[in-house]
Scaffold this motif. Structure first.
Motif, PDB file in Angstrom:
ATOM      1  N   THR A 140     -14.140  23.778  -6.712  1.00  0.00           N
ATOM      2  CA  THR A 140     -12.684  23.348  -6.564  1.00  0.00           C
ATOM      3  C   THR A 140     -11.536  24.181  -5.939  1.00  0.00           C
ATOM      4  O   THR A 140     -10.535  23.807  -5.609  1.00  0.00           O
ATOM      5  CB  THR A 140     -12.177  22.448  -7.866  1.00  0.00           C
ATOM      6  N   ARG A 141     -12.111  25.339  -6.173  1.00  0.00           N
ATOM      7  CA  ARG A 141     -10.945  26.503  -5.938  1.00  0.00           C
ATOM      8  C   ARG A 141     -10.840  26.643  -4.308  1.00  0.00           C
ATOM      9  O   ARG A 141     -11.718  27.102  -3.435  1.00  0.00           O
ATOM     10  CB  ARG A 141     -11.297  27.897  -6.225  1.00  0.00           C
ATOM     11  N   THR A 142      -9.523  25.958  -3.854  1.00  0.00           N
ATOM     12  CA  THR A 142      -9.327  26.240  -2.244  1.00  0.00           C
ATOM     13  C   THR A 142      -7.928  26.721  -1.823  1.00  0.00           C
ATOM     14  O   THR A 142      -7.052  26.322  -2.844  1.00  0.00           O
ATOM     15  CB  THR A 142      -9.530  24.658  -1.681  1.00  0.00           C
ATOM     16  N   ARG A 143      -7.896  27.360  -0.800  1.00  0.00           N
ATOM     17  CA  ARG A 143      -6.554  27.772  -0.234  1.00  0.00           C
ATOM     18  C   ARG A 143      -5.859  26.654   0.264  1.00  0.00           C
ATOM     19  O   ARG A 143      -4.703  26.912   0.392  1.00  0.00           O
ATOM     20  CB  ARG A 143      -6.616  28.876   0.486  1.00  0.00           C
TER      21      ARG A 143
ATOM     22  N   LEU B  75      -5.094  20.021   2.940  1.00  0.00           N
ATOM     23  CA  LEU B  75      -6.219  19.883   4.087  1.00  0.00           C
ATOM     24  C   LEU B  75      -7.487  19.206   3.834  1.00  0.00           C
ATOM     25  O   LEU B  75      -8.093  18.723   4.290  1.00  0.00           O
ATOM     26  CB  LEU B  75      -6.263  21.119   4.904  1.00  0.00           C
ATOM     27  N   GLN B  76      -7.955  19.852   2.619  1.00  0.00           N
ATOM     28  CA  GLN B  76      -9.254  19.439   2.042  1.00  0.00           C
ATOM     29  C   GLN B  76      -9.316  18.014   1.793  1.00  0.00           C
ATOM     30  O   GLN B  76     -10.268  16.935   2.062  1.00  0.00           O
ATOM     31  CB  GLN B  76      -9.786  20.318   0.835  1.00  0.00           C
ATOM     32  N   ILE B  77      -8.206  17.429   0.963  1.00  0.00           N
ATOM     33  CA  ILE B  77      -7.994  16.043   0.877  1.00  0.00           C
ATOM     34  C   ILE B  77      -8.005  15.326   1.992  1.00  0.00           C
ATOM     35  O   ILE B  77      -8.580  14.208   2.276  1.00  0.00           O
ATOM     36  CB  ILE B  77      -6.907  15.922  -0.227  1.00  0.00           C
TER      37      ILE B  77
ATOM     38  N   TYR C  90     -10.676  24.945  10.485  1.00  0.00           N
ATOM     39  CA  TYR C  90      -9.578  25.672  10.220  1.00  0.00           C
ATOM     40  C   TYR C  90      -9.524  26.194   8.666  1.00  0.00           C
ATOM     41  O   TYR C  90      -9.218  27.280   8.421  1.00  0.00           O
ATOM     42  CB  TYR C  90      -8.307  24.566  10.263  1.00  0.00           C
ATOM     43  N   VAL C  91     -10.130  25.256   7.714  1.00  0.00           N
ATOM     44  CA  VAL C  91     -10.230  25.604   6.293  1.00  0.00           C
ATOM     45  C   VAL C  91     -11.208  26.692   6.149  1.00  0.00           C
ATOM     46  O   VAL C  91     -11.181  27.426   5.214  1.00  0.00           O
ATOM     47  CB  VAL C  91     -10.206  24.278   5.314  1.00  0.00           C
ATOM     48  N   ALA C  92     -12.124  26.815   7.079  1.00  0.00           N
ATOM     49  CA  ALA C  92     -13.209  27.887   6.856  1.00  0.00           C
ATOM     50  C   ALA C  92     -12.720  29.007   6.938  1.00  0.00           C
ATOM     51  O   ALA C  92     -13.204  30.252   6.863  1.00  0.00           O
ATOM     52  CB  ALA C  92     -14.282  27.458   8.168  1.00  0.00           C
TER      53      ALA C  92
ATOM     54  N   GLY D  78     -16.926  15.372  -0.099  1.00  0.00           N
ATOM     55  CA  GLY D  78     -17.583  14.274  -0.934  1.00  0.00           C
ATOM     56  C   GLY D  78     -16.731  13.550  -1.981  1.00  0.00           C
ATOM     57  O   GLY D  78     -16.551  12.397  -2.150  1.00  0.00           O
ATOM     58  N   THR D  79     -15.944  14.509  -2.789  1.00  0.00           N
ATOM     59  CA  THR D  79     -15.247  13.869  -3.740  1.00  0.00           C
ATOM     60  C   THR D  79     -13.726  13.266  -3.262  1.00  0.00           C
ATOM     61  O   THR D  79     -13.553  12.099  -3.714  1.00  0.00           O
ATOM     62  CB  THR D  79     -15.013  15.009  -5.011  1.00  0.00           C
ATOM     63  N   ALA D  80     -13.228  13.908  -2.320  1.00  0.00           N
ATOM     64  CA  ALA D  80     -11.923  13.243  -2.033  1.00  0.00           C
ATOM     65  C   ALA D  80     -12.402  11.889  -1.308  1.00  0.00           C
ATOM     66  O   ALA D  80     -11.463  11.095  -1.170  1.00  0.00           O
ATOM     67  CB  ALA D  80     -11.284  14.455  -1.182  1.00  0.00           C
TER      68      ALA D  80
END
Length: 304
Positions: free
Chosen positions: A76-79, A83-85, A182-184, A197-199
């Motif tokens: 769950t740790r994201t910067r 954007l992930q959502i 981008y998030v990579a 998957g979760t979002a």
């Protein structure tokens, strides 16, 4: 490019070959998934079908995260939480749009148009990611979109607005792919996969529960098969990218067009019109050239 850097040449070939076969297997499984989606969405509401599928997808990514180092907390740790959502919402929206296209247009024409998504990624990588797109790739992009126009035939007889639905799906998937890249820059692939998957499941649940319908026993069997193909397909895809570089195996993803079209032709009685075959050929050729040029540029940057 091939295999893993630092391995001996024989291992590299083996890794690349394995990655190719895993990618081919992935396309077969995803094509079967599309056929099942087409059947279920013809009988039940699209939102409900996609919601149940994403419930199982979310359970799969959470199970993977729980087994990984650090568990779910680490996943769950994201910067880039917003954007992930957004990525998860974009993907689940794209799936809904594409399944709707399967019902309205069939598998053959939907996939023929959808195959332009790598060209959209290339075209949008400049304004979104700041990447440079050379004239060769721009030429390939234009040729690919000429193929899309041949498929859609705007202005010929009565143009159906439904023909634009898979094009919208391709656009959504392209933006999803660019946001993934981008998030990579700050998040690992496992983190992005977990959030996808979760979002996606959370967003789809907010919509899908309002469209719940009773389902027959046999169709619950098809739904179980749909969920299994989603899990197996994503597992194969993860394994493919784990043993070989994306640039070496990505062109084989176009085989999904072949398998899905076969299912549409032989199981659903669809037809392959000449303009669709010609247009799809142009789109695939342009897409493969674009992937090849991207690989060449990456090699040049690595050696500069």
């Amino acid at each position: 490019m091939s295999g893993r850097l630092g391995a001996d040449s024989h291992a590299t070939v083996q890794n690349t070959r394995l990655g190719i076969w895993l990618m081919i297997a992935t396309t077969v499984v995803f094509a079967v998934q599309d056929g099942i989606s087409r059947h279920l969405a013809s009988e039940y509401n699209v939102y409900m079908v996609v919601m149940i599928r994403f419930w199982f997808f979310a359970a799969f990514v959470m199970a993977l995260a729980a087994r990984a180092d650090g568990g779910i907390r680490a996943a769950t740790r994201t910067r880039f939480p917003l954007l992930q959502i957004t990525r998860g919402v974009l993907l689940v929206t794209e799936v809904c749009v594409m399944v709707l296209a399967f019902v309205k247009l069939g598998l053959v024409e939907s996939h023929a148009v959808f195959t332009c998504y790598p060209l959209l990624i290339a075209a949008l990588s400049g304004p979104i990611l700041g990447e440079k797109v050379g004239w060769r790739r721009w030429a390939a992009i234009l040729i690919g979109f000429l193929g899309v126009l041949i498929i859609l035939q705007p202005g010929y007889a009565v143009f159906s607005p439904w023909a634009l639905v898979p094009l919208l799906s391709a656009l959504l998937f392209a933006v999803y792919g660019l946001l993934t890249r981008y998030v990579a820059r700050g998040d690992s692939a496992s983190v992005s996969f977990f959030w996808t998957g979760t979002a996606g499941a959370a967003a789809m649940t907010l919509v899908g529960v309002w469209f719940w319908e009773p389902m027959s026993g046999p169709d619950w069997g098809w739904m179980a098969a749909l969920c299994c193909t989603a899990i197996v397909g994503h597992w194969l895809l993860i394994k493919a990218f784990a043993v070989a570089e994306a640039s070496a195996i990505q062109p084989f993803a176009y085989l999904q067009l072949v398998w899905a079209s076969g299912i549409g032709l032989f199981l659903f009685g669809e037809e392959l019109r000449t303009n669709v075959a010609i247009g799809a050929g142009l789109v695939v050729a342009a897409g493969i050239f674009t992937l090849w040029r991207q690989r060449v540029r990456a090699q040049q940057d690595a050696h500069s």
